[in-house]
Scaffold this active site. Structure first.
Site, PDB file in Angstrom:
ATOM      1  CB  CYS A   7       4.303  -6.286  -0.815  1.00  0.00           C
ATOM      2  SG  CYS A   7       5.245  -5.936  -2.320  1.00  0.00           S
ATOM      3  CG  HIS A  10       3.754   1.551  -5.415  1.00  0.00           C
ATOM      4  ND1 HIS A  10       5.078   1.204  -5.478  1.00  0.00           N
ATOM      5  CD2 HIS A  10       3.304   1.075  -4.228  1.00  0.00           C
ATOM      6  CE1 HIS A  10       5.417   0.539  -4.398  1.00  0.00           C
ATOM      7  NE2 HIS A  10       4.357   0.450  -3.622  1.00  0.00           N
ATOM      8  CB  ALA A  11      -0.216   6.089  -8.053  1.00  0.00           C
TER       9      ALA A  11
END
Length: 450
Positions: free
Chosen positions: A43, A10-11
């Protein structure tokens, strides 16, 4: 400018996409990633297990091909073995060919993420003991669950509880084990976790709380039972969901970290080495309620931090304000969200706090339907500053946790929150919003303590 990105979930994805939008060809970005995929939303694993998301490929929001189209150079299945901050190079191994080489950088962006904590328990390597983190874990879990009837989940945080629900929807026998005496103990206080526990047990999930897993038993290399210090549970499959640790082993001794290895960054996300940035699950975050560094791995933290690194690549432009650790989850009929400190966490930190708990209907009682809303508000005893809160209901009111997050971030007091201007319309709420009502109760509590 030559930029090397180490790791890309993500980052890293947020950094690359933002940096290319901001600077174009002014930055030469090379990405080294051990996996052959990027940007997987872990998630969503429980949603895939439960059949809500049929195709796990939809849990990706980017790809190496997309980053390449932006002008970056993704090197998949490449592992960074060593970093030399003084001479500004990395040593990289091509995991397909075994070739090892050096690559120099002007700026290094560390977005190596996290990995599930794997307890040192006898039998943990048995076939049937699974992790829940990446795309391949998701595929393994779904495939293994086809022939599994008895599922044990170790860890009653968000991931563990969501998976327990998903497996139960699939008709599995589910045992949820946790060392703590409550589920979701890092996110909810007892008033709310009691309600969720009741919901889980009423839906057929067995809770084994205050129990420690001591052994995984098997036959012919395959899991058959999970043994705790109190009981023994039949298991065709067990999922480890006891938490995450930062993937920072190669930076040990090079960068300043927390005790668990999470890299400490300044307000512009530089590490202790000015030309090395860190963002996402590999990094510590500035936790605004306590004004301290904490380890809170969340995708929301990661994308914000990765984006901010891009803005600060050439000069310090955007300050990282920190996080309240705002999060949410849906468990059977309950919608749940929390931000900042719980009462129990604040007590662990020996803070001088008070709290209030209220139950308020989400709409006026003259409406044809309404649902109870459970609100817990944590605040500083002397100043009334809001430090955290939890909201739960069968009605969808969880966006109010974002309001509480802003209250914590901006150091609002319960008096400020009590008289904040929220709209009223009978289809949606009451003239006194339930956040107003909880804060008013807190104001009364402070007044009565004087």
């Amino acid at each position: 400018m030559k930029v090397i990105v180490v790791g890309c979930t993500h980052a890293g994805t947020a950094f690359v996409t933002t940096a290319k939008k901001l600077y174009g060809d002014a930055v030469d970005i090379t990405i080294y990633e051990k996996n052959d995929t990027i940007s997987f939303l872990s998630c969503g694993i429980a949603l895939h297990v439960g059949g809500i998301v049929k195709d796990p490929m939809k849990l990706f929001y980017s790809s190496p091909e997309h980053l390449f189209s932006l002008g970056a150079t993704p090197k998949m299945r490449h592992e960074v073995l060593e970093v030399n901050p003084r001479e500004k190079y990395v040593v990289v191994r091509n995991m397909e060919t075994g070739e090892t080489f050096r690559d120099h950088y002007d700026k290094l962006v560390v977005t190596t993420g996290s990995w599930p904590i794997i307890p040192n328990i006898p039998g943990v390597s048995l076939d049937g003991v699974k992790l829940s983190k990446n795309f391949y874990h998701a595929k393994e879990i779904v495939e293994a669950s086809k022939n599994a009837q008895d599922v044990v989940i170790v860890g009653a945080g968000y991931i563990g509880v969501e998976l327990a629900e998903a497996f139960r929807h699939n008709g599995k026998n589910v045992v949820l084990i946790d060392l703590a005496d409550r589920i979701l103990s890092r996110y909810l206080d007892k008033e709310l976790s009691d309600l969720v526990e009741k919901e889980l047990t009423e839906n057929g999930i067995k809770l084994a709380l205050n129990e420690k897993v001591v052994e995984f038993l098997g036959e012919n290399g395959k899991l058959t039972h999970v043994v705790t210090d109190k009981n023994k549970y039949r298991a065709d499959m067990a999922i480890l969901a006891v938490g995450f640790r930062p993937n920072t082993d190669i930076f040990k001794g090079l960068l300043k970290t927390l005790d668990n290895g999470a890299i400490i960054v300044d307000k512009y996300l530089h590490t202790s080495e000015p030309d090395i940035f860190a963002a996402g699950d590999c990094a510590a975050v500035w936790f605004t309620p306590t004004e301290s560094y904490e380890y809170i791995p969340l995708a929301t933290n990661a994308v914000r931090m990765g984006t901010i690194v891009a803005y600060n690549l050439f000069e310090n432009k955007v300050e990282y304000k920190g996080t309240q650790g705002t999060s949410g989850v849906k468990i059977f009929s309950y919608n749940i969200a929390a931000t900042g400190l719980t009462h129990s966490w604040a007590q662990e930190k020996k803070l001088d706090i008070e709290s209030v708990f209220i139950v308020e209907n989400n709409r006026p009682e003259f409406m044809n339907t309404y649902e109870p809303v459970y609100v817990k508000l944590i605040f500083e005893r002397t100043t009334g500053r809001v430090l955290g809160g939890q909201v739960m209901s069968k009605a969808d009111v969880v966006e109010s946790a974002n309001t509480l997050s802003l209250a914590v971030a901006n150091k609002m007091t319960v008096l400020d929150l009590a008289f904040s201007d929220f709209f009223f319309q009978p289809h949606f709420n009451k003239p006194w919003n339930f956040l107003n009502t909880a804060a008013l109760r807190a104001v009364e509590k402070i007044h009565n303590m004087k």
